[in-house]
Write a protein that holds these residues in place. Structure first.
Motif, PDB file in Angstrom:
ATOM      1  N   SER A 177       1.028  -1.201   0.201  1.00 32.09           N
ATOM      2  CA  SER A 177       0.175   0.070  -0.099  1.00 32.09           C
ATOM      3  C   SER A 177       0.727   1.315   0.183  1.00 32.09           C
ATOM      4  CB  SER A 177      -0.962   0.057   1.105  1.00 32.09           C
ATOM      5  OG  SER A 177      -0.190   0.055   2.423  1.00 32.09           O
ATOM      6  N   ASP A 212       4.389   2.431  -4.952  1.00 32.66           N
ATOM      7  CA  ASP A 212       3.906   2.248  -6.360  1.00 32.66           C
ATOM      8  C   ASP A 212       5.058   1.789  -7.129  1.00 32.66           C
ATOM      9  OD1 ASP A 212       1.293   2.830  -5.472  1.00 32.66           O
ATOM     10  OD2 ASP A 212       1.601   5.077  -5.700  1.00 32.66           O
ATOM     11  N   VAL A 216       6.865  -1.270 -11.548  1.00 31.17           N
ATOM     12  CA  VAL A 216       5.546  -1.344 -10.982  1.00 31.17           C
ATOM     13  C   VAL A 216       5.775  -2.364  -9.612  1.00 31.17           C
ATOM     14  CG1 VAL A 216       3.209  -1.333 -10.820  1.00 31.17           C
ATOM     15  CG2 VAL A 216       4.419  -0.101 -12.647  1.00 31.17           C
ATOM     16  N   GLN A 251       3.919  -4.968  -7.723  1.00 32.75           N
ATOM     17  CA  GLN A 251       2.686  -5.557  -7.575  1.00 32.75           C
ATOM     18  C   GLN A 251       2.800  -6.536  -6.606  1.00 32.75           C
ATOM     19  OE1 GLN A 251       2.542  -6.952 -11.729  1.00 32.75           O
ATOM     20  NE2 GLN A 251       1.941  -4.918 -12.338  1.00 32.75           N
ATOM     21  N   SER A 265       0.140  -0.357 -16.624  1.00 33.73           N
ATOM     22  CA  SER A 265      -0.223  -0.053 -15.184  1.00 33.73           C
ATOM     23  C   SER A 265       0.699   1.190 -14.877  1.00 33.73           C
ATOM     24  CB  SER A 265       0.324  -1.429 -14.267  1.00 33.73           C
ATOM     25  OG  SER A 265       0.189  -0.834 -13.102  1.00 33.73           O
ATOM     26  N   LEU A 266       1.686   1.390 -15.090  1.00 36.83           N
ATOM     27  CA  LEU A 266       2.442   2.633 -14.762  1.00 36.83           C
ATOM     28  C   LEU A 266       1.703   3.814 -15.668  1.00 36.83           C
ATOM     29  CD1 LEU A 266       4.822   4.275 -13.490  1.00 36.83           C
ATOM     30  CD2 LEU A 266       5.994   3.823 -15.534  1.00 36.83           C
ATOM     31  N   SER A 267       1.507   4.019 -16.932  1.00 37.02           N
ATOM     32  CA  SER A 267       0.940   4.901 -17.664  1.00 37.02           C
ATOM     33  C   SER A 267      -0.178   5.266 -17.266  1.00 37.02           C
ATOM     34  CB  SER A 267       0.999   4.342 -19.086  1.00 37.02           C
ATOM     35  OG  SER A 267      -0.082   3.438 -19.316  1.00 37.02           O
ATOM     36  N   LEU A 268      -1.175   4.406 -16.749  1.00 34.76           N
ATOM     37  CA  LEU A 268      -2.529   4.548 -15.887  1.00 34.76           C
ATOM     38  C   LEU A 268      -2.554   5.411 -14.636  1.00 34.76           C
ATOM     39  CD1 LEU A 268      -4.624   1.341 -16.922  1.00 34.76           C
ATOM     40  CD2 LEU A 268      -4.824   3.554 -17.857  1.00 34.76           C
ATOM     41  N   ARG A 269      -1.558   4.855 -13.836  1.00 31.32           N
ATOM     42  CA  ARG A 269      -1.120   5.814 -12.563  1.00 31.32           C
ATOM     43  C   ARG A 269      -0.765   7.120 -12.782  1.00 31.32           C
ATOM     44  NH1 ARG A 269       1.228   1.390  -8.217  1.00 31.32           N
ATOM     45  NH2 ARG A 269       0.125  -0.086  -8.867  1.00 31.32           N
ATOM     46  N   LEU A 270      -0.061   7.141 -14.085  1.00 30.19           N
ATOM     47  CA  LEU A 270       0.516   8.653 -14.275  1.00 30.19           C
ATOM     48  C   LEU A 270      -0.259   9.484 -15.250  1.00 30.19           C
ATOM     49  CD1 LEU A 270       4.254   7.821 -14.916  1.00 30.19           C
ATOM     50  CD2 LEU A 270       3.433   8.711 -13.056  1.00 30.19           C
TER      51      LEU A 270
END
Length: 79
Positions: free
Chosen positions: A13, A16, A35, A37, A64-69
Motif C-alpha cells: 500500500s 507504487d 511497478v 505488484q 499499469s504505470l501509464s494509467l497511474r501517471l
C-alpha cells in the motif's frame, strides 16, 4: 512486531514504483522503473520502463504505470 503478511500489505500500500539506478563512468542513470505488484508469491517489481543498449523501452508493467501517471498506454509503443 508485525507479521510477514502485515508487512507485505503495508509495503504494497505504501510503494507504487521502484527506480533502479546503475552506476557508470559517467555517473548514475536510471536503468529501470518498475511497478510494485502484490501477487500470490508475494511482492514483485515488474519492469515498466527499461533502458536497453542506450534505448528506452517499455516492459510488461507499462500499461499499469501509464494509467497511474494519467498517460495513454499507447505513448509507450514508440518507446
Amino acid at each position: 512486531g508485525l507479521g510477514q503478511d502485515a508487512v507485505r500489505l503495508q509495503a504494497a500500500s505504501a510503494l507504487d514504483v521502484v527506480v533502479h539506478l546503475e552506476r557508470s563512468r559517467n555517473g548514475r542513470h536510471v536503468a529501470c522503473v518498475g511497478v510494485v505488484q502484490d501477487g500470490p508469491g508475494g511482492l514483485a517489481v515488474v519492469p515498466a520502463l527499461e533502458t536497453r543498449l542506450g534505448q528506452l523501452g517499455t516492459g510488461p508493467a507499462w500499461q499499469s504505470l501509464s494509467l497511474r501517471l494519467g498517460l495513454s498506454p499507447e505513448m509507450g509503443a514508440a518507446a
